[in-house]
Design an enzyme around this catalytic site. Sequence first.
Site, short mmCIF file in Angstrom:
data_model
loop_
_atom_site.label_atom_id
_atom_site.label_comp_id
_atom_site.label_asym_id
_atom_site.label_seq_id
_atom_site.Cartn_x
_atom_site.Cartn_y
_atom_site.Cartn_z
N CYS A 231 0.85 -1.22 -0.07
CA CYS A 231 -0.09 -0.01 -0.02
C CYS A 231 0.83 1.32 -0.15
CB CYS A 231 -0.98 -0.02 1.22
SG CYS A 231 -0.18 -0.48 2.77
N1 LIG Z 1 -4.30 -4.91 5.13
C1 LIG Z 1 -3.77 -4.42 4.15
O1 LIG Z 1 -4.08 -3.26 4.01
C2 LIG Z 1 -2.88 -4.97 2.96
C3 LIG Z 1 -2.46 -6.00 3.35
N2 LIG Z 1 -1.79 -6.70 2.19
C4 LIG Z 1 -1.00 -7.90 2.37
O2 LIG Z 1 -2.08 -9.09 2.09
C5 LIG Z 1 -2.04 -10.18 2.75
C6 LIG Z 1 -3.19 -10.36 3.84
O3 LIG Z 1 -3.19 -9.28 4.58
P1 LIG Z 1 -4.65 -9.08 5.52
O4 LIG Z 1 -5.57 -9.47 4.91
O5 LIG Z 1 -4.49 -7.54 6.21
O6 LIG Z 1 -4.17 -10.18 6.75
P2 LIG Z 1 -5.06 -10.80 7.92
O7 LIG Z 1 -4.40 -10.96 8.95
O8 LIG Z 1 -6.35 -10.01 7.97
O9 LIG Z 1 -5.76 -12.24 7.26
C7 LIG Z 1 -4.82 -13.13 6.87
C8 LIG Z 1 -5.33 -14.19 6.10
O10 LIG Z 1 -4.53 -15.42 5.93
C9 LIG Z 1 -4.83 -16.62 6.82
N3 LIG Z 1 -3.69 -17.24 7.37
C10 LIG Z 1 -2.85 -16.77 8.38
N4 LIG Z 1 -1.99 -17.60 8.57
C11 LIG Z 1 -2.08 -18.64 7.64
C12 LIG Z 1 -1.32 -19.93 7.48
N5 LIG Z 1 -0.46 -20.10 8.17
N6 LIG Z 1 -2.00 -20.71 6.45
C13 LIG Z 1 -2.95 -20.42 5.78
N7 LIG Z 1 -3.81 -19.31 6.16
C14 LIG Z 1 -3.41 -18.43 6.83
C15 LIG Z 1 -5.76 -16.06 7.82
O11 LIG Z 1 -6.83 -17.14 8.45
P3 LIG Z 1 -7.73 -16.94 9.80
O12 LIG Z 1 -8.12 -15.50 9.95
O13 LIG Z 1 -8.87 -17.83 9.63
O14 LIG Z 1 -6.59 -17.26 10.75
C16 LIG Z 1 -6.63 -14.89 7.07
O15 LIG Z 1 -7.56 -15.32 6.51
C17 LIG Z 1 -0.72 -9.89 3.88
O16 LIG Z 1 0.45 -10.61 3.00
C18 LIG Z 1 -0.43 -8.58 3.72
O17 LIG Z 1 0.52 -8.02 4.15
C19 LIG Z 1 -1.70 -6.16 1.06
C20 LIG Z 1 -2.26 -4.90 0.76
C21 LIG Z 1 -2.94 -4.22 1.96
C1 LIG Z 2 -0.31 -0.48 9.22
C2 LIG Z 2 0.56 -1.54 8.80
O1 LIG Z 2 0.86 -2.16 9.61
N1 LIG Z 2 0.80 -1.55 7.57
C3 LIG Z 2 1.60 -2.61 7.06
C4 LIG Z 2 1.58 -2.20 5.59
C5 LIG Z 2 0.42 -3.17 5.02
C6 LIG Z 2 0.65 -3.30 3.59
O2 LIG Z 2 -0.31 -3.05 2.65
O3 LIG Z 2 1.61 -3.84 3.25
P1 LIG Z 2 2.04 -5.25 2.46
O4 LIG Z 2 1.10 -5.63 1.68
O5 LIG Z 2 3.35 -5.26 2.25
O6 LIG Z 2 1.42 -6.16 3.87
C7 LIG Z 2 3.04 -2.33 7.57
O7 LIG Z 2 3.37 -1.33 7.98
O8 LIG Z 2 3.78 -3.51 7.60
#
Ligand SMILES: NC(=O)C1=CN([C@@H]2O[C@H](COP(=O)(O)OP(=O)(O)OC[C@H]3O[C@@H](n4cnc5c(N)ncnc54)[C@H](OP(=O)(O)O)[C@@H]3O)[C@@H](O)[C@H]2O)C=CC1
Ligand SMILES: CC(=O)N[C@@H](CCC(=O)OP(=O)(O)O)C(=O)O
Length: 471
Positions: free
Chosen positions: A265
């Site tokens: 992001c």
């Molecule tokens: N949040 C954000 O703004 C953004 C995040 N990202 C990236 O996207 C990815 C997902 O982020 P986000 O949705 O925020 O994360 P969350 O923690 O909200 O969700 C993670 C998901 O992965 C599942 N999970 C966790 N550990 C395991 C495992 N060992 N094996 C299989 N499934 C697993 C969880 O399942 P359960 O909940 O059932 O345990 C859940 O469905 C991350 O890599 C993050 O860095 C990218 C862009 C933006």
């Molecule tokens: C607030 C917060 O903790 N933000 C995350 C970045 C989230 C994100 O979009 O980055 P990834 O897709 O690389 O996870 C961080 O600083 O690591």
Amino acid sequence: MENERESYDDSWSIGLRNLNLVDSNHSPWIDGGFLQSKSPSEFYSISSTRIILSLKEMSSATGLQSVSLDAGCLRKEKARILKFRSQNGSTLSVRSSVASSPQSLQSSKMVTLKSESTVRVGVLGASGYTGSEIVRLLANHPHFCITLMTADRKAGQSIGSVFPHLITQELPNMVAIKDADFSNVDAVFCCLPHGTTQDIIKALPSRLKIVDLSADFRLRNTDEYEEWYGQPHRAPDLQKEAKYGLTETSREEIRSARLVANPGCYPTSTLLPLVPLLKAHLIELRNIIIDAKSGVSGAGRGAKEANLYTEIAEGIHSYGIAKHRHVPEIEQGLTDASNSKVTISFTPHLMPMSRGMQSTIYVEMASGVTIDDLHRQLKTSYQDEEFVVLLEKGAPPPHTRNVRGSNYCVMNVYQDRIPGRAIIVSVIDNLSTRDFYTSLCFLSAIFSSTDRGKKNGSSYDVNFLRRGYKV
Ligand SMILES: NC(=O)C1=CN([C@@H]2O[C@H](COP(=O)(O)OP(=O)(O)OC[C@H]3O[C@@H](n4cnc5c(N)ncnc54)[C@H](OP(=O)(O)O)[C@@H]3O)[C@@H](O)[C@H]2O)C=CC1
Ligand SMILES: CC(=O)N[C@@H](CCC(=O)OP(=O)(O)O)C(=O)O
């Protein structure tokens, strides 16, 4: 509001009963698909005027201040970003973003499309924040069909029990990845933690198209990955195959890729304004300072002490100073754009808000370059891009709430009071549906190469899919 359906005139209606109206943070959320003609064949032909009329009535009835109109199913020429004054004097913003319509209101034509010729999608990590956003956007999209959802701790549960705003969707229960059946899947969205992701992707059937939202395949240099992520890369061959998925800079590469690494992001909000300026040699490579702020959902849904309400509310704090893992990703993008090594100063901050991101970027203009030159360049670079919006010269800076839940990156450039320096403000939604946008660009290529796509002919030409997202 969520439990009623109201009619506003003879031929158009707004369905308010579907819980898909609200996002997980319970913001008012109108899905373009709620607005439809009673005639199924006119499903796509929704008039902006009708939308305004209907929303005007609705806003005065409910006192809404703003409405997100999720309008990806509309034709491009019909969708607008609209603002109008409601009866109580407040301004109601109507924002179009991406796609989907509630199943309850789909026409028979749409249902047929779904069953015969949609991209069958698996969402890995559907119980997380980004996964559930993908589900919200895809659940009713006419060209996609969710056939698989996985979870870890929440395996075995329904999506509605984890995210009640999705309760009305008819979706498969979430399963553990080890129990997942990929036979009915064309493409997966991988919404899993970094580190874990690479092992899981390595084990997926090789015919699957993959959009990875994690950071595992973003850095081309696996040594750099090890340095910044604290572990060796365990899938270097896949890394070579992966394409970095910033749609505006790599659209064609994304279309032909099998594995797309979606940008982080912070990198998205910084690369979009900086890449065109560097490519045009309008700013210096040195002294680029990025001060960025994120909503807490950026940290994912997992419980962490540092993200408790009591730790976050009523204050802000910086973190990851000089060592945040997005530094090499941003530098990689800027270095590619300028063909010279670029280093940056980058400090992220955590804000007491659930979603949204602002990057305030301080740059030195190249000799003889003015703020007008920067503005002109960005305007030219993004004039044909649906989801990058450059505000008018001198317009006030954008707010994160302007882009909440949407694909948009909204930006503007300002003259610093120090001569020769400029300040850029760029906002996105960190839980961004930009992931979805990139993904549609990528997935739109699928049907030109599959038997199902060939069989269904023109239904699947890229333009048809593009109409779905370029709204
Ligand atoms: N949040 C954000 O703004 C953004 C995040 N990202 C990236 O996207 C990815 C997902 O982020 P986000 O949705 O925020 O994360 P969350 O923690 O909200 O969700 C993670 C998901 O992965 C599942 N999970 C966790 N550990 C395991 C495992 N060992 N094996 C299989 N499934 C697993 C969880 O399942 P359960 O909940 O059932 O345990 C859940 O469905 C991350 O890599 C993050 O860095 C990218 C862009 C933006
Ligand atoms: C607030 C917060 O903790 N933000 C995350 C970045 C989230 C994100 O979009 O980055 P990834 O897709 O690389 O996870 C961080 O600083 O690591």
